[in-house]
Design a protein around this motif. Structure first.
Motif, mmCIF file in Angstrom:
data_model
loop_
_atom_site.group_PDB
_atom_site.id
_atom_site.type_symbol
_atom_site.label_atom_id
_atom_site.label_comp_id
_atom_site.label_asym_id
_atom_site.label_seq_id
_atom_site.Cartn_x
_atom_site.Cartn_y
_atom_site.Cartn_z
ATOM 1 N N VAL A 45 -11.864 -3.146 1.405
ATOM 2 C CA VAL A 45 -10.553 -3.072 2.059
ATOM 3 C C VAL A 45 -9.706 -4.216 1.493
ATOM 4 C CG1 VAL A 45 -9.290 -3.146 4.223
ATOM 5 C CG2 VAL A 45 -11.568 -2.107 4.151
ATOM 6 N N GLY A 46 -8.487 -3.907 1.079
ATOM 7 C CA GLY A 46 -7.612 -4.938 0.515
ATOM 8 C C GLY A 46 -6.167 -4.453 0.460
ATOM 9 N N GLN A 47 -5.341 -5.212 -0.289
ATOM 10 C CA GLN A 47 -3.914 -4.889 -0.357
ATOM 11 C C GLN A 47 -3.460 -4.864 -1.810
ATOM 12 O OE1 GLN A 47 -1.974 -7.856 2.060
ATOM 13 N NE2 GLN A 47 -2.424 -6.760 3.991
ATOM 14 N N ASP A 48 -2.676 -3.833 -2.105
ATOM 15 C CA ASP A 48 -2.068 -3.728 -3.431
ATOM 16 C C ASP A 48 -0.583 -4.125 -3.399
ATOM 17 O OD1 ASP A 48 -4.271 -3.028 -4.902
ATOM 18 O OD2 ASP A 48 -3.992 -0.864 -4.625
ATOM 19 N N GLU A 49 -0.041 -4.247 -2.189
ATOM 20 C CA GLU A 49 1.376 -4.606 -2.052
ATOM 21 C C GLU A 49 1.541 -5.442 -0.801
ATOM 22 O OE1 GLU A 49 2.656 -0.461 0.199
ATOM 23 O OE2 GLU A 49 3.187 -0.775 -1.915
#
Length: 849
Positions: free
Chosen positions: A39-43
């Motif tokens: 789980v992570g963020q690209d933006e």
């Protein structure tokens, strides 16, 4: 914060790949698959993405991303707090800070084969998720800061059950393995709680603010903030650790109730179990590894601290074999014994039965005179059917010394199917300890009739219970009474009838009844034991020795002899009995039966029975020719007049040529009363026979010389004169001769076809060949003997150990007696050399060699 995911191999080699453009917040590695969920963020903003990676497949050098989807439920922006994936890849749960849980069902690695739904909603942030699979039932545990829930996913309605009204912080929950029944662990600040899908289980009081809970291979890992460090407690159970914060990592073994490890660390990020070891990651970039000691080392550490109960529990949890457990029980028992706790020690020693040698324990408690403890151990030994006769004896002696009649009765009155001791040994011990009533009970219960009677007659003096008639019945045709006795049971009981030999001591003071009993036994049971026959023989010899009436004495003598001839008595015992009672006929019969002819001679010589000596020589001289020589020496040493016996012995010696004349004269020289007249006839006869033999030999010599001269003349004539063949018939078929024919100088003639059919060699006469070969074989044998004689003499002179040379030649059969095989009377002569000439020629050669 750079969106990289780092992978560490077993060789501690680091690799990485770019998973997100901004950052990674959560990763979940499956144990049974090479699947990683992140789980992570690209933006920027609150828009967490879930990515599923296949670590076995590559895409431009990086792991293959098989699925990407947004994590938040609907369009409601919220942060992901925790994540869990089922090992079957069919369920994935994501928890959020707003209290909701999203469940993905189906193949989590593909979009089109799965669907997503909101499983749980609440006001408290979700801090932990765990799937539990037992058989075909799947549960999902959900824990928040305030409560604990359980969902049943194998049911289409997904029913929910609230398990508790308090929760835990982030990463403070875990799922136990099957050794703890796969319970859900929740680590609160005061206690650690265990939950089943339908109820709360046990709890353990572990104080301190929990920062992390982890479970692996039976161990519970708890990371607790050190009480000495500043209390920087953040919002909903998370933490923002200061650089100086200390944490205490403790590893508990809940099964065996002990702390396996405890140490202080700085800023622990996580604890990971992999490759059989435990890895501790700290914020300063360090990694510590904890390696579990082997079972034997753990046990030795516990032994040094005398923590034997803990060692036993540990060994059982590690499934140690029975030999290993027995050794722990033994050491624990030794420890308690040295402390003086004999009761506790014997309980541990009892657990070693079947592995530890019983004498190890028995010796300890005999020396300590702890009869109560020893009795308990021996009882356990008997209950497990591992006791021998000595253990039974010792246990019964313990009972008798303690005078514990109740325990003794309980022991001997065990049901027959549960008898764990040697009944006969028990009877003997009870008799020696004067527990006669108990002994007779055992004898009667287990049908030991002989012991029953012994006790009744010798110990309890109940004479009415034992009579001769009763014994006869018990030892022969005894059958138990009962309503349901079939033929098979009768046969079995006949085999188990009483042993008559056991009752002999009962009649010690009543030989008359004993004799009647034994005679009945050999009449009814001819295969009675030898002890019965030997005892009866002794009784009959006693009666014979004390009998005064001559007629009755003859009858008793025949009875004793008949018993000896029955071949049921032991030879040595019977001979001793006959010699003790001077039973001459029995002694001589046994000597003859054992072929002890020398003893028969000596028996007559000792009793100076001269006629019997000569009769024994005549009777047994063919089996042992030395008897005549011994008889001559015996009579020669007698000073009284034994001329008649000497003459008779000399006559037999002379007829059978048993002794050289010189040896006869030397033997008789020992008798001062013997005159020349005793040996005169023997010497005259011997000299006459020798003279006659000399005259016969001289006649043969003259005859052989004449025949030799005649043969030489024939040989000379054959060499110098022509031979005229006048035979008219074939010596083979006896038909008139016809040309072509074959003639030999031996005057034998043959048809050519007859000669070719029967001749073995063209140069030899078929008629003369067998005889010629005999003569040639004898001549060759003489040459070999002559050479062997010379070789033997040379070896004997040259050797330092002449006896070894002679022994070697004896082993090779050189000195074996020569047997001559000659033709029967009337056979054909070989030329003019008759058969007698051949025989005497060979005899002469033998004498010369």
């Amino acid at each position: 914060m750079d969106g990289m995911i780092w992978l560490l191999s077993r060789s501690l080699q680091l690799t990485s790949f770019q998973a997100y453009k901004l950052r990674v917040t959560h990763v979940f590695q499956l144990k049974q698959h090479s699947i990683l969920v992140s789980v992570g963020q690209d933006e920027h903003g609150i828009n967490p993405l879930v990515k599923v990676w296949n670590l076995d497949k590559r895409d431009s050098g990086n792991p293959l991303c098989t699925r990407i989807f947004p994590a938040i439920p609907g369009n409601k922006p919220t942060e992901v707090s925790c994540i869990s994936v089922h090992e079957n890849l069919n369920f994935m749960a994501i928890g959020f800070t707003d209290g909701s849980v999203v469940l993905t069902k189906g193949d989590i690695t593909r979009d089109r084969h799965s669907k997503t739904l909101t499983l749980h909603e609440g006001a408290s942030p979700v801090t932990g998720l765990a799937f539990r699979q037992v058989a075909k039932t799947t549960h999902l545990f959900v824990v928040t800061l305030e409560k604990v829930y359980c969902y049943t996913l194998s049911n289409k309605e997904y029913p929910k059950l609230e398990l508790d009204t308090h929760g835990c912080g982030l990463r403070c929950s875990a799922l136990a393995d099957p050794s703890q029944d796969s319970q859900f662990i929740v680590a609160g600040d005061d206690c650690v709680y265990l939950y089943q899908p339908d109820e709360r289980g046990p709890c353990f009081a572990f104080e301190g603010h929990k920062l992390l809970a982890h479970w692996h291979r039976g161990y519970l890992f708890l990371l607790i903030r050190d009480s000495k460090s500043p209390n920087n407690r953040p919002g909903y159970g998370g933490r923002e650790n200061s650089p100086s914060e200390k944490q205490l990592l403790t590893i508990y073994d809940l099964d065996n109730k002990f702390i396996a490890y405890s140490a202080s660390f700085d800023d622990v990020i996580d604890v990971v179990a992999e490759w059989g070891s435990f890895y501790i990651l700290t914020r300063d970039g360090k990694m510590f590894v904890l390696q579990e000691k082997d079972t034997q080392t753990k046990l030795e550490m516990l032994f040094k601290k005398n923590l034997f109960v803990m060692a036993i529990n540990l060994a059982k949890s590690q499934h140690l074999d029975s030999d290993g457990l027995s050794e722990i029980f033994r050491q624990y028992g030794d420890h308690l014994y040295l402390k003086g706790d004999h009761d506790g020690a014997i309980q541990q020693y009892i657990r070693t039965i079947g592995k530890l040698e019983p004498s190890y324990v028995i010796r300890k408690f005999l020396d300590a005179q702890r009869i109560h403890n020893l009795t308990a151990y021996l009882q356990a030994l008997h209950r497990q059917s591992l006791a021998n006769a000595d253990h039974t004896t010792l246990l019964l002696n313990c009972y008798t010394k303690l005078k514990d009649s109740s325990k003794l009765e309980e022991f001997i009155k065990t049901s027959e199917s549960e008898v764990h001791f040697d009944v006969e040994i028990a009877i003997k011990v009870l008799r020696q300890a004067s527990y006669h009533s108990h002994a007779v009970f055992l004898a009667e219960k287990h049908k030991h009739h002989e012991w029953y009677l012994k006790i009744q007659l010798e110990d309890l003096k109940n004479y009415q219970e034992g009579t001769t008639q009763l014994l006869k019945g018990l030892c022969t045709n005894y059958q138990p009474t009962g309503d349901a006795i079939d033929t098979i049971s009768l046969d079995r009981n006949r085999v188990n009838k009483a042993n008559s030999e056991e009752f002999i001591p009962i009649f010690a003071n009543n030989p008359r009844e004993l004799k009647a009993f034994l005679e009945h036994m050999i009449e009814v049971e001819p295969r009675s034991s030898q002890g019965v026959y030997d005892t009866l023989l002794e009784l009959r010899l006693q009666d014979w020795a004390h009998e005064k009436d001559s007629e009755r004495k003859k009858v008793l003598q025949l009875e004793a002899l008949s018993l000896l001839r029955s071949d049921h008595t032991v030879f040595d015992k019977a001979l001793v009995l006959c010699q003790m009672h001077n039973f001459k006929e029995g002694v001589l019969y046994l000597y003859e039966k054992g072929k002890l002819y020398q003893q028969i001679m000596h028996y007559h010589m000792q009793n100076e029975e001269y006629t019997k000596v000569v009769e024994a020589c005549k009777r047994y001289g063919d089996q042992d020719c030395c008897l005549w020589e011994q008889a001559l020496g015996y009579f020669a040493r007698k000073e009284e007049d034994c001329k008649t016996h000497i003459s008779e012995v000399l006559q037999h010696i002379d007829q059978n040529n048993l002794m050289p004349p010189l040896l006869v004269v030397q033997t008789l020289a020992h008798n001062s009363t013997a005159t020349l007249s005793v040996i005169k006839d023997y010497l005259i006869t011997k000299l006459q026979r020798e003279s006659q033999q000399i005259e016969n030999d001289e006649q043969k010599i003259r005859k052989y010389r004449e025949e030799t001269a005649h043969l030489r003349a024939e040989i000379e004539e054959l060499k110098t004169s022509a031979k005229i063949f006048q035979k008219t018939k074939c010596n083979m078929c006896n038909s008139p001769l016809e040309l072509p024919s074959v003639h030999f100088l031996c005057s034998h003639s043959f048809h050519q076809h007859c000669f070719e059919s029967y001749a073995e060699s063209e140069a030899e006469c078929p008629t003369c060949t067998p005889e010629n070969r005999k003569v040639m074989d004898m001549l060759r044998a003489q040459d070999q003997k002559r050479d062997l004689h010379d070789h033997f003499n040379n070896q004997l002179r040259a050797s330092n150990d002449g006896f070894s040379v002679v022994a070697d030649y004896f082993a090779r059969g050189v000195f074996n007696k020569l047997t001559l095989v000659t033709d029967p009377p009337g056979s054909k002569s070989v030329g003019s050399l008759d058969v007698n000439l051949q025989r005497d020629f060979l005899i002469h050669t033998k004498r010369n060699n």
